[in-house]
Design a protein around this motif. Sequence first.
Motif, PDB file in Angstrom:
ATOM      1  N   ALA A  38      33.284  83.800  41.479  1.00 18.27           N
ATOM      2  CA  ALA A  38      31.894  83.740  40.802  1.00 18.27           C
ATOM      3  C   ALA A  38      32.058  84.774  39.576  1.00 18.27           C
ATOM      4  CB  ALA A  38      30.483  84.296  41.889  1.00 18.27           C
ATOM      5  N   ALA A  39      32.650  86.141  40.253  1.00 16.27           N
ATOM      6  CA  ALA A  39      32.726  87.081  38.839  1.00 16.27           C
ATOM      7  C   ALA A  39      33.726  86.421  37.699  1.00 16.27           C
ATOM      8  CB  ALA A  39      33.252  88.481  39.578  1.00 16.27           C
ATOM      9  N   GLN A  40      34.623  85.774  38.087  1.00 17.25           N
ATOM     10  CA  GLN A  40      35.432  85.170  36.985  1.00 17.25           C
ATOM     11  C   GLN A  40      34.897  84.093  36.394  1.00 17.25           C
ATOM     12  OE1 GLN A  40      38.481  86.295  35.995  1.00 17.25           O
ATOM     13  NE2 GLN A  40      38.651  84.428  34.442  1.00 17.25           N
ATOM     14  N   ALA A  41      33.916  83.364  36.941  1.00 15.38           N
ATOM     15  CA  ALA A  41      32.956  82.438  36.156  1.00 15.38           C
ATOM     16  C   ALA A  41      32.093  82.998  35.368  1.00 15.38           C
ATOM     17  CB  ALA A  41      32.469  81.492  37.246  1.00 15.38           C
ATOM     18  N   ARG A  42      31.590  84.194  35.482  1.00 10.85           N
ATOM     19  CA  ARG A  42      30.622  84.826  34.737  1.00 10.85           C
ATOM     20  C   ARG A  42      31.508  85.159  33.291  1.00 10.85           C
ATOM     21  NH1 ARG A  42      27.256  89.610  36.336  1.00 10.85           N
ATOM     22  NH2 ARG A  42      25.949  89.009  34.523  1.00 10.85           N
ATOM     23  N   ALA A  43      32.675  85.869  33.700  1.00 14.29           N
ATOM     24  CA  ALA A  43      33.533  86.527  32.359  1.00 14.29           C
ATOM     25  C   ALA A  43      33.916  85.384  31.606  1.00 14.29           C
ATOM     26  CB  ALA A  43      34.715  86.922  33.206  1.00 14.29           C
ATOM     27  N   GLU A  44      34.136  84.026  32.157  1.00 16.62           N
ATOM     28  CA  GLU A  44      34.349  82.845  31.487  1.00 16.62           C
ATOM     29  C   GLU A  44      33.348  82.258  30.667  1.00 16.62           C
ATOM     30  OE1 GLU A  44      36.032  80.153  34.286  1.00 16.62           O
ATOM     31  OE2 GLU A  44      38.052  81.081  34.704  1.00 16.62           O
ATOM     32  N   ALA A  45      32.104  82.345  31.272  1.00 19.00           N
ATOM     33  CA  ALA A  45      30.886  82.056  30.480  1.00 19.00           C
ATOM     34  C   ALA A  45      30.820  82.940  29.262  1.00 19.00           C
ATOM     35  CB  ALA A  45      29.584  81.939  31.529  1.00 19.00           C
ATOM     36  N   ASP A  46      30.889  84.255  29.389  1.00 14.79           N
ATOM     37  CA  ASP A  46      30.778  85.172  28.421  1.00 14.79           C
ATOM     38  C   ASP A  46      31.881  84.944  27.267  1.00 14.79           C
ATOM     39  OD1 ASP A  46      29.568  87.888  27.787  1.00 14.79           O
ATOM     40  OD2 ASP A  46      31.665  88.276  27.551  1.00 14.79           O
ATOM     41  N   SER A  47      33.132  84.481  27.658  1.00 13.50           N
ATOM     42  CA  SER A  47      34.219  84.305  26.878  1.00 13.50           C
ATOM     43  C   SER A  47      34.001  82.831  25.981  1.00 13.50           C
ATOM     44  CB  SER A  47      35.409  84.094  27.428  1.00 13.50           C
ATOM     45  OG  SER A  47      36.474  83.736  26.633  1.00 13.50           O
TER      46      SER A  47
END
Length: 483
Positions: A150-159
């Motif tokens: 989930a944290a990686q999904a947030r980071a990908e959304a930010d990117s």
Amino acid sequence: MSISAAILAARSGLQVTSQKAEIVATNVANASTPGYVRRSLVVGELVQGSQTSGVVSLGVSRAGDDIIKGQRRELTSDVAQATVLASTWQSLSQRVGSTASGTGLFNTFSNFESALRASVTSPESTATATSLLDAAKSVARELNSLSSYAAQARAEADSEIAQGVETVNAALKQIQDLNKRISSIDRTSEQAATLMDERQRVLDTIAQYLPIQTVQREYGAIDVLTPEGVYLINGSTAQQLQFSPSSTFTSEQTLADGDLSGISVGGINLTPGSTSFGAVSGGMLGALFTLRDQDIPAFMDQLDMVANDIITRLSDDAIDPTKTPGAQGLFVDPAGSGTLGLASRISVNAAVDPAQGGQISRLRDGLEATTEGPPGNSSILSAMFDAFTQIKSMNSNGIQGAFSASDLAAQLSSVVGQKRVHQDSVLASTQAQHLTLVEAEQSQTGVNVDQEMESLLLIEQAYAANARVIQVARDMISILMEL
């Protein structure tokens, strides 16, 4: 009409029909070109003095319906938003698993419950104790992994927000350039029509990221603004969206605390979900901000709640008389820093894990037991099983009801599954509406090859008729010359 006037009129007719044939050929050649808008030649009466002297080309017109185009572009934003949300929730749902397939989070909790039940039945079995320890580790690893996912999904959304902002800014500059080029040429020319097609394609690219509207300006230029009235292009100047991607990303970072960037233009806050009048409500950017700042953090809070529930259940002082009162039980939070991010930190107590210097017999004898107890004593294991299967009422983080630990994991899987089904339904609905408007727009602006071929036949007949007029006039002149 004199013979010379007839020749001039027929000559103008030949010129116009030739231009019409060229337009038809261009239409047919671009019948499958994305964004191409059907052209037609605007023809007018050529008048000299008070007499009609033939026909004249007044320019090239592009077919179109501004109302349908605006509605279709709005739905382009909706489809892009729904696609991102549906895709993300499909991935999350697949990763979390479901009770129906018996995979993912529910599976690890169910396996732990089964292993705990088997240990109560055979407390003396080392193999059963090992299975219980492995099941407990699987629960912790699954929660860790889901939290990391989930944290990686947030980071990908930010990117992806940063990439989207770059795309929109480049498109806005491109429209600014196209506005200038269109304003400097004849707007009824074929060149202008080609530039307008290109501008339409660029506008559609922007619409995928955020909803937009256009306002026609003089000399063929357009202004671009959001439905909320924030100008992205005003006159000849393109604004630039402002966004700062995060270099590091943790569950503690939030937009509200200023740890994450919002999006703005000209000092106006466009961040979806903000209280600003200019807050964007659709498009890919709307979806990505929703995921980064709302949906995924809510899912992570639910994971933390599940982790906290299992730690709390198995840390009850009544379970283990050897444990220091208030100390954590089989599952622990090594950092002891509260529930935020707990799912990413939860682990099995080192006291029962030989790999961490513990003794597996303490599963049966107690976490702080100094010597092995009676092999057949299952009182602690039974108390753990009772605590794990105890029905507790909950009403937090969007989950309400009475659950055992396994039921709570199943409920979380169900909530994620329901979210996926909802987003899939929204996507299907918006795609259907979008397709209807695309077909309606295509019927107005697209190329119908059959109709173009019919037009070409009429053009051929007109060309032949004008040529015949010139031939007859030539024959009459020849006869006159022989007199």
